[in-house]
Design a protein around this motif. Structure first.
Motif, mmCIF file in Angstrom:
data_model
loop_
_atom_site.group_PDB
_atom_site.id
_atom_site.type_symbol
_atom_site.label_atom_id
_atom_site.label_comp_id
_atom_site.label_asym_id
_atom_site.label_seq_id
_atom_site.Cartn_x
_atom_site.Cartn_y
_atom_site.Cartn_z
ATOM 1 N N ALA A 45 -4.393 -3.737 9.757
ATOM 2 C CA ALA A 45 -5.295 -2.809 9.076
ATOM 3 C C ALA A 45 -6.022 -1.946 10.101
ATOM 4 O O ALA A 45 -6.541 -2.454 11.094
ATOM 5 C CB ALA A 45 -6.291 -3.586 8.220
ATOM 6 N N GLY A 46 -6.003 -0.648 9.851
ATOM 7 C CA GLY A 46 -6.627 0.282 10.778
ATOM 8 C C GLY A 46 -5.657 0.948 11.731
ATOM 9 O O GLY A 46 -6.017 1.921 12.402
ATOM 10 N N THR A 90 -4.283 5.931 8.350
ATOM 11 C CA THR A 90 -4.154 4.546 8.785
ATOM 12 C C THR A 90 -3.853 3.652 7.591
ATOM 13 O O THR A 90 -4.028 4.040 6.432
ATOM 14 C CB THR A 90 -5.439 4.063 9.478
ATOM 15 N N THR A 91 -3.417 2.450 7.879
ATOM 16 C CA THR A 91 -3.160 1.483 6.820
ATOM 17 C C THR A 91 -4.362 0.565 6.636
ATOM 18 O O THR A 91 -5.062 0.243 7.604
ATOM 19 C CB THR A 91 -1.911 0.635 7.126
ATOM 20 N N SER A 92 -4.588 0.170 5.397
ATOM 21 C CA SER A 92 -5.625 -0.828 5.122
ATOM 22 C C SER A 92 -5.023 -2.217 4.981
ATOM 23 O O SER A 92 -5.757 -3.181 4.752
ATOM 24 C CB SER A 92 -6.386 -0.454 3.846
ATOM 25 N N ASN A 93 -3.700 -2.316 5.099
ATOM 26 C CA ASN A 93 -3.004 -3.599 4.976
ATOM 27 C C ASN A 93 -2.567 -4.131 6.336
ATOM 28 O O ASN A 93 -2.250 -3.353 7.242
ATOM 29 C CB ASN A 93 -1.736 -3.447 4.127
ATOM 30 N N ASP A 94 -2.520 -5.447 6.461
ATOM 31 C CA ASP A 94 -1.716 -6.090 7.496
ATOM 32 C C ASP A 94 -0.335 -6.289 6.882
ATOM 33 O O ASP A 94 -0.209 -6.946 5.842
ATOM 34 C CB ASP A 94 -2.277 -7.468 7.867
ATOM 35 N N GLN A 144 0.840 -1.188 0.000
ATOM 36 C CA GLN A 144 0.000 0.000 0.000
ATOM 37 C C GLN A 144 0.878 1.241 0.000
ATOM 38 O O GLN A 144 1.775 1.378 0.829
ATOM 39 C CB GLN A 144 -0.909 0.021 1.229
#
Length: 375
Positions: free
Chosen positions: A317-318, A336-340, A295
């Motif tokens: 994520a989050g 925030t990130t949407s990925n793990d 991302q």
């Protein structure tokens, strides 16, 4: 050790530069040849210090008679970029005359022309012989190319030095980053031990990231030749190539460089290029993920950047990655990130404009297509 100097085309009257390469050992007929260059982006100094440290180790190993292949080291892969300073700022990523990225659009000969140069000499059953034919043809074709300026002559010199290598390692660094590696799915099985020895906290895989970067054009050319030859003509696979990102630009110290140089030596021992007891590779820090799954975080507005996550952090994520603070309106925007995945690199400056690229988080699911690397 042999030191070779390749003069570059002079850009202006009274100026001249050269590319200096150091050659250790001898691949002979059956040994592997490894090509390692550093700081093609000239301001990526951690890679240069690692290459210098590696050069000292290889010199000692050669004196001890432990080299079973050939290793070529180019510690200063971009003497042009080293000279580019504007008002005290070091500009080593782009060539000042053309604006081109030093590590994009490398001009390899096309696969069809390479196959045509070999012609009917291919063997129906000897893959190693065919690989030698293709390499010789590649060297011939590169030798026939004529560089019109200094920038083009640098590219041609680097391609020529690496054209006969079984393994191509291009040492770089990012802005602020954890140790990470870019390579192709085809190269990854051979590169995995190096990732373990280096302690890479991220591995990004792509067959073609779209930028024709130095490491990628070597693997792409051989893959293309192999596909066009088909099953009837076996071909050895010197498509092992990777870009190693030695953390961030400020990670310049002797201990870190020594660690990375030792890791490369351990890798060359494991491949049989250097004689010695092979060390057990530590566990892989993080599993490889597709480059298309990373991302790319951007700034939603202008302001002061306050990072909430450290480079190398494993995020869910989050999770908050950074804030943008507006000192005029007092607003604070959290991104925030949407990925793990691993937050493997981030921007170095702390005030940004809207839309600025801010960092990247690895991910296991492809979410992007087309050109996967930035300018």
């Amino acid at each position: 050790m042999q030191t070779r100097r390749t003069p570059l085309v002079s850009t202006t009257l009274g100026t001249s530069r050269e590319l200096v390469s150091f050659h250790f050992g001898d691949a002979g007929r059956d040994g592997e040849k490894v090509y390692i260059q550093s700081s093609l982006h000239a301001d990526e100094t951690p890679a240069m210090l690692t290459a210098w440290s590696l050069k000292q180790r290889l010199a000692a190993l050669e004196t001890e008679g432990r080299l079973r292949g050939e290793v070529v080291v180019v510690p200063v892969a971009n003497p042009i970029g080293l000279s580019q300073h504007v008002l005290g700022q070091f500009l080593g990523r782009f060539e000042a005359n053309s604006g081109q990225n030093f590590n994009r659009a490398f001009p390899m000969p096309p696969a069809d022309a390479l196959i045509g140069r070999v012609g009917a000499r291919f063997s129906p059953d000897d893959a190693a012989y065919n690989a030698r034919l293709v390499r010789a043809a590649l060297v011939e074709m590169l030798g026939e190319m004529r560089a019109k300026n200094e920038f083009a002559s640098l590219r041609l010199a680097l391609l020529t030095l690496a054209s006969q290598a079984d393994v191509v390692l291009d040492l770089h660094c990012s802005l602020e980053a954890t140790m990470h590696i870019y390579t192709s799915p085809a190269s990854w099985p051979a590169i995995e031990p190096l990732a373990r020895y280096l302690g890479a906290n991220g591995v990004l895989l792509a067959t073609d990231s779209g930028g024709q970067s130095f490491d990628e054009v070597h693997a792409l050319l051989w893959n293309d030749v192999r596909d066009r030859l088909g099953d009837k003509v076996p071909l050895g696979a010197p498509n092992i190539a990777a870009t190693i990102e030695h953390r961030g630009q400020r990670d310049v110290d002797y201990d870190t460089a020594a660690h990375d140089a030792d890791a490369i030596v351990d890798y060359l021992i494991a491949r049989g290029v250097i004689e010695g007891g092979m060390k057990d590779a530590p566990p892989l820090a993080q599993a490889a993920t597709p480059l298309a799954g990373s991302q790319q975080l951007t700034a939603p507005s202008s302001g002061i950047v306050v990072y909430r996550a450290k480079v190398g952090a494993v995020l869910k994520a989050g999770d908050a990655v950074f804030d943008i603070v507006d000192p005029l309106t007092d607003s604070v925007t959290t991104v925030t990130t949407s990925n793990d995945g691993v937050f493997y690199m981030r921007r170095a400056i702390r005030f940004v404009h809207a839309g600025a690229p801010m960092g990247r988080v690895t991910g296991v699911v492809a979410i992007r297509s087309g050109v996967l690397i930035g300018a």
